[in-house]
Design a protein around this motif. Sequence first.
Motif, PDB file in Angstrom:
ATOM      1  N   ILE A  11       0.784  -1.196   0.246  1.00 21.86           N
ATOM      2  CA  ILE A  11       0.217   0.092  -0.004  1.00 21.86           C
ATOM      3  C   ILE A  11       1.062   1.323  -0.017  1.00 21.86           C
ATOM      4  N   TYR A  13       2.520   4.984   0.049  1.00 21.56           N
ATOM      5  CA  TYR A  13       2.481   6.096   0.982  1.00 21.56           C
ATOM      6  C   TYR A  13       1.793   7.231   0.218  1.00 21.56           C
ATOM      7  N   THR A  25       5.418  -1.819  -9.657  1.00 19.38           N
ATOM      8  CA  THR A  25       4.796  -2.687  -8.870  1.00 19.38           C
ATOM      9  C   THR A  25       3.443  -3.067  -9.244  1.00 19.38           C
ATOM     10  N   ASP A  50      -1.206   3.866   2.261  1.00 18.80           N
ATOM     11  CA  ASP A  50      -0.750   3.831   3.320  1.00 18.80           C
ATOM     12  C   ASP A  50      -0.680   5.291   3.849  1.00 18.80           C
ATOM     13  N   GLY A 255       8.877  -3.952  -3.418  1.00 16.77           N
ATOM     14  CA  GLY A 255      10.134  -3.518  -4.052  1.00 16.77           C
ATOM     15  C   GLY A 255      11.109  -4.131  -3.060  1.00 16.77           C
ATOM     16  N   ASP A 257      13.121  -2.543  -1.364  1.00 11.06           N
ATOM     17  CA  ASP A 257      13.342  -1.620  -0.168  1.00 11.06           C
ATOM     18  C   ASP A 257      12.662  -2.048   0.818  1.00 11.06           C
ATOM     19  N   TRP A 287      14.049   0.987 -10.044  1.00 12.34           N
ATOM     20  CA  TRP A 287      14.280   1.519 -11.772  1.00 12.34           C
ATOM     21  C   TRP A 287      15.153   2.768 -11.379  1.00 12.34           C
TER      22      TRP A 287
HETATM   23  O1  ME8 Z   1       6.928   1.658   1.245  1.00 14.70           O
HETATM   24  N1  ME8 Z   1      11.408   1.472  -8.548  1.00 14.70           N
HETATM   25  O2  ME8 Z   1       5.094   2.663   0.372  1.00 14.70           O
HETATM   26  P1  ME8 Z   1       5.927   3.540  -0.686  1.00 14.70           P
HETATM   27  C1  ME8 Z   1      10.826   0.294  -8.568  1.00 14.70           C
HETATM   28  N2  ME8 Z   1       3.963   2.474   2.430  1.00 14.70           N
HETATM   29  N3  ME8 Z   1       9.781   0.276  -7.526  1.00 14.70           N
HETATM   30  C2  ME8 Z   1       9.760   1.454  -6.776  1.00 14.70           C
HETATM   31  C3  ME8 Z   1      10.564   2.589  -7.017  1.00 14.70           C
HETATM   32  C4  ME8 Z   1      11.546   2.606  -7.926  1.00 14.70           C
HETATM   33  N4  ME8 Z   1      12.619   3.404  -8.183  1.00 14.70           N
HETATM   34  N5  ME8 Z   1      10.148   3.475  -6.055  1.00 14.70           N
HETATM   35  C5  ME8 Z   1       9.236   2.892  -5.312  1.00 14.70           C
HETATM   36  C6  ME8 Z   1       5.929   2.001   1.206  1.00 14.70           C
HETATM   37  N6  ME8 Z   1       8.964   1.672  -5.889  1.00 14.70           N
HETATM   38  C7  ME8 Z   1       4.842   1.353   2.513  1.00 14.70           C
HETATM   39  C8  ME8 Z   1       4.466   0.271   2.022  1.00 14.70           C
HETATM   40  S1  ME8 Z   1       2.966  -2.076   2.373  1.00 14.70           S
HETATM   41  C9  ME8 Z   1       2.306  -2.797   3.790  1.00 14.70           C
HETATM   42  C10 ME8 Z   1       3.443  -0.284   3.073  1.00 14.70           C
HETATM   43  C11 ME8 Z   1       7.770   0.662  -5.403  1.00 14.70           C
HETATM   44  O3  ME8 Z   1       4.962   4.464  -1.329  1.00 14.70           O
HETATM   45  C12 ME8 Z   1       8.379  -0.470  -4.572  1.00 14.70           C
HETATM   46  O4  ME8 Z   1       7.320  -1.559  -4.661  1.00 14.70           O
HETATM   47  O5  ME8 Z   1       7.190   4.172  -0.395  1.00 14.70           O
HETATM   48  C13 ME8 Z   1       8.404  -0.112  -3.255  1.00 14.70           C
HETATM   49  O6  ME8 Z   1       8.277  -1.136  -2.467  1.00 14.70           O
HETATM   50  C14 ME8 Z   1       7.032   0.700  -3.136  1.00 14.70           C
HETATM   51  O7  ME8 Z   1       7.101   1.661  -4.398  1.00 14.70           O
HETATM   52  C15 ME8 Z   1       7.241   1.696  -1.941  1.00 14.70           C
HETATM   53  O8  ME8 Z   1       6.314   2.463  -1.888  1.00 14.70           O
END
Ligand code: ME8
Length: 507
Positions: A11, A13, A25, A50, A255, A257, A287
């Motif tokens: 989910i 942010y 994703t 989130d 991801g 991270d 990416w």
């Molecule tokens: O971590 N390349 O949310 P988030 C590929 N809320 N995928 C990427 C990316 C990139 N440069 N940047 C972001 C959170 N992502 C939490 C998650 S789950 C219970 C809570 C994608 O908005 C990747 O899937 O920071 C990463 O895990 C997600 O965006 C992080 O989104």
Amino acid sequence: MHEKFYITTPIYYVNDVPHIGHAYTSIASDVIARFKSLEGNEVMFITGTDEHGQKVEKSAAVKNMTPQKFTDLMSESFRKLITKANISSNDFIRTTEERHKKFASIFWQKLMENGDLYLGKYSGWYAVRDEAFYSEAELTPEGLAPTGAPVEWVEEPSYFFALSKWQDKLLEFYENNPGFIRPESRRNEVISFVKNGLMDLSVSRTSFKWGIPVPNDNEHIMYVWVEALSVYISVLGFSSDLYQKFWPADVHVVGKDIVRFHAVYWPAFLMAAGINLPKCIMAHGWWTNEGQKISKSLGNVIDPFQLIDEFGLDQVRYFLMREVTFGNDGNFSKENLINRTNSELANKIGNLLQRTLSFISKNCEAKIPAVSKEFLDNFHEIPILRMANRIVVANSEHMKRFELNNILDNIISLAEEANSYIDHEGPWQLKTTNPQRMLEVMYTLTDVLRYIAIMLLPFVPSSAEKMLDQLAVSKDHRKFEHLQKNFAATPGMQILEPYPVFPKFVL
Ligand code: ME8
């Protein structure tokens, strides 16, 4: 074969608008969800936003908005991306919804009742950008989090989750479930992280308010990750029919991270709460943009809405899935997107479709060629059909390990083979030398194209549907089960006037 399949995206942010990473994703998860559904499984696919925590609270303050108003606004842009990217999710959940708050509290209480939470005092480093705690030893020589995020010193009363207690159980679980963390490289990282020793985790905050209150202690709000992870259950409704049917999840796509949260904390929370663990955490890579890390400060964030407007949705979906081995990092470049689209979608697949259908229009009365029963009886012995059938089986195996790009490799090889087949068989000559054989060749091509289009459905859904429309494949014969010997293109069916499905870009 017909099973239930539950898949989730993280989910996202809502501190900022969606970017290419979020789109990636969601698209990868969508490809898996569509593939599983075409296989005949009953799929539940969820996504959402989130919305609690310090990061979102701070972003709302910068915009001079209340967190609730801010999250309402921002969450909407993630919802729009679902439509824009043709994501087939069944539900979209926001952590500010009642259904989530309700389960997050139940989840907390389960941890409390089972003796896994205790009250103490936290002092240590916190990175708001990552919403994560770091030990002194993890910081870089410049005093930043290992992710490069700035950290601040935090000292406050806090509930702790007894993570250390679960170390051996986690290691045992990884050992017994080799497919739990994919790809293998991430699994190894997680195992060595856990082997190095786990510290109890601070799971509540008192220094700000934007979160779900801790049951029976309203001074505290839950640490955002504790409640965020529980969303994968709150979206089904704990103990509901959906929960009984779909939990545990078959895969959480994330991801790289956020692997630690999903592959260490989440299973430990679930073990502590006495709830079954998900079957797989699939971590994909990151990416970069034209070789550079994507970041707001570098001003190189890629807006998925603009990208889709500029190049077309299926072109973007195809490129993102094709360019990298799923699990590895990838570099985004417009030039590569154009090259991939032109050389594969336009030249290999689009061209094959055009060549075949225009020939049939001109030379076969625009009908799927009428071939003999004898020919059809032995149809699946033709080498190119054997190849197609082999690929159907191989792709289903690849999907078990989420090897998405291998599936595309196979589809492209089939298109290449079909292009050589036309050149080799030469239907133009056959028209005068052996008209019956010409019909057989054209029939074979329409059927191989049917295979290609059905297999492309998860990746480029609307273009693949257009291909199937042109090939006169009926709407209820477009699942993987129709890629079997007793289904084939129907001789005599009228095809539509061919038009190009995959446009070519000029560099
Ligand atoms: O971590 N390349 O949310 P988030 C590929 N809320 N995928 C990427 C990316 C990139 N440069 N940047 C972001 C959170 N992502 C939490 C998650 S789950 C219970 C809570 C994608 O908005 C990747 O899937 O920071 C990463 O895990 C997600 O965006 C992080 O989104």
